[in-house]
Write a protein that holds these residues in place. Structure first.
Motif, PDB file in Angstrom:
ATOM      1  N   LYS A  43       0.820  -1.208   0.000  1.00  0.00           N
ATOM      2  CA  LYS A  43       0.000   0.000   0.000  1.00  0.00           C
ATOM      3  C   LYS A  43       0.856   1.262   0.000  1.00  0.00           C
ATOM      4  O   LYS A  43       0.492   2.286  -0.593  1.00  0.00           O
ATOM      5  CB  LYS A  43      -0.913  -0.016   1.225  1.00  0.00           C
ATOM      6  CG  LYS A  43      -1.862   1.163   1.310  1.00  0.00           C
ATOM      7  CD  LYS A  43      -2.745   1.051   2.548  1.00  0.00           C
ATOM      8  CE  LYS A  43      -3.694   2.249   2.651  1.00  0.00           C
ATOM      9  NZ  LYS A  43      -4.557   2.158   3.872  1.00  0.00           N
ATOM     10  N   ASN A  44       2.002   1.192   0.663  1.00  0.00           N
ATOM     11  CA  ASN A  44       2.872   2.364   0.787  1.00  0.00           C
ATOM     12  C   ASN A  44       4.124   2.260  -0.076  1.00  0.00           C
ATOM     13  O   ASN A  44       5.105   2.961   0.168  1.00  0.00           O
ATOM     14  CB  ASN A  44       3.273   2.539   2.255  1.00  0.00           C
ATOM     15  CG  ASN A  44       2.082   2.747   3.173  1.00  0.00           C
ATOM     16  OD1 ASN A  44       1.360   3.716   3.043  1.00  0.00           O
ATOM     17  ND2 ASN A  44       1.869   1.814   4.094  1.00  0.00           N
ATOM     18  N   LEU A  45       4.087   1.411  -1.063  1.00  0.00           N
ATOM     19  CA  LEU A  45       5.296   1.064  -1.815  1.00  0.00           C
ATOM     20  C   LEU A  45       5.998   2.279  -2.420  1.00  0.00           C
ATOM     21  O   LEU A  45       7.226   2.388  -2.362  1.00  0.00           O
ATOM     22  CB  LEU A  45       4.937   0.058  -2.922  1.00  0.00           C
ATOM     23  CG  LEU A  45       6.110  -0.630  -3.619  1.00  0.00           C
ATOM     24  CD1 LEU A  45       6.965  -1.390  -2.601  1.00  0.00           C
ATOM     25  CD2 LEU A  45       5.603  -1.589  -4.699  1.00  0.00           C
ATOM     26  N   ASN A  46       5.253   3.200  -2.985  1.00  0.00           N
ATOM     27  CA  ASN A  46       5.870   4.342  -3.674  1.00  0.00           C
ATOM     28  C   ASN A  46       6.635   5.252  -2.725  1.00  0.00           C
ATOM     29  O   ASN A  46       7.576   5.947  -3.149  1.00  0.00           O
ATOM     30  CB  ASN A  46       4.796   5.148  -4.412  1.00  0.00           C
ATOM     31  CG  ASN A  46       4.232   4.397  -5.594  1.00  0.00           C
ATOM     32  OD1 ASN A  46       4.897   3.530  -6.153  1.00  0.00           O
ATOM     33  ND2 ASN A  46       2.999   4.719  -5.981  1.00  0.00           N
ATOM     34  N   SER A  47       6.254   5.265  -1.467  1.00  0.00           N
ATOM     35  CA  SER A  47       6.915   6.160  -0.506  1.00  0.00           C
ATOM     36  C   SER A  47       7.990   5.467   0.326  1.00  0.00           C
ATOM     37  O   SER A  47       8.633   6.096   1.164  1.00  0.00           O
ATOM     38  CB  SER A  47       5.866   6.774   0.431  1.00  0.00           C
ATOM     39  OG  SER A  47       5.205   5.757   1.170  1.00  0.00           O
TER      40      SER A  47
END
Length: 246
Positions: A115-119
């Protein structure tokens, strides 16, 4: 390490979050059954087999695997044990964990990373990719689901304690005859002190604290923590202290 009659704590070297450490699966055995509680990181089956044999237990008699929860260091070799055995091995877990361990849904901590992969920093992205592959290769069919308070015949009588928080379906096991608690990842031993698992690795720490309260009704003389190993100093008193920290 022999903990009591029919209870052997295994000590398996492991790299945990970049640090050299160890994990502690448990073997329960009696005249009828040999049970492995948790199965290590993927690729550790050889070391676990060797530790079982070194304890004087015939690994070929292994007929049951109990998974305390869905994390990769606990489910990692369940499928390998099932596939490599000439005997039927049944895999058991709490009903809340089944869908994750079988791969019907994404394990909760992998889903959080996703869910937070991009950050995420690059090292966490690398960890995500490794976990994704590991979980994909470790999916295993669950044969029986366990419920809170269920009485198992293993080791002279073992009670399932539903202790959600670290994951949605985490369980502990209480071996009544020897007053031993297999704590999974609800508790840990740090520098010789019994402690709660770090909130950083919990699915829901508030829920985990509530689960800890459930342990206060048991007469526990020894605790086996998956991370940290054996603790046997005034266990009930220490659990009461930890519950006050909630």
């Amino acid at each position: 390490m022999k903990i009591a009659n029919g209870i052997e704590m295994l000590e398996i070297k492991a790299n945990v979050m970049g640090r050299e450490s160890s994990i502690n699966p448990v073997i329960l055995w009696d005249e009828k059954n040999v049970i492995l509680v948790d199965t290590g990181f993927p690729g550790q089956m050889k070391e676990i087999n060797e530790a079982i044999e070194a304890a004087g237990i015939d690994v070929n008699k292994l007929d049951t695997i109990i998974l305390t929860h869905q994390d990769i260091d606990h489910v990692g070799n369940a499928l390998s044990f099932v596939k490599s055995s000439e005997n039927e091995i049944k895999v058991l877990c709490h009903e809340e964990e089944k869908k994750y361990i079988q791969g019907d849904e994404t394990p909760v901590k992998l889903a959080k990373l996703e869910k937070n992969l991009n950050s995420l920093p690059n090292e966490m992205k690398d960890m995500y990719e490794k976990l994704k592959v590991g979980f994909g290769l470790s999916k295993v069919k669950i044969d029986e689901m366990l419920k809170d308070g269920e009485e198992l015949t293993f080791a002279g009588g073992t009670e399932v304690i539903y202790t959600p928080g670290h994951t949605p379906g985490h369980i502990c096991l209480y071996i009544k005859k020897s007053k031993v608690l297999i704590a999974g990842d609800l508790l840990t031993v740090n520098d010789g002190v019994l402690s709660k698992a770090s909130p950083n690795i919990n699915y829901d720490t508030n829920l985990s604290d509530k689960s800890l309260e459930k342990l206060k009704k048991y007469d526990i003389e020894k605790v086996i923590c998956y991370h940290g190993g054996l603790y046997e100093k005034n266990v009930n008193e220490r659990i009461s202290e930890l519950s006050l920290e909630a």
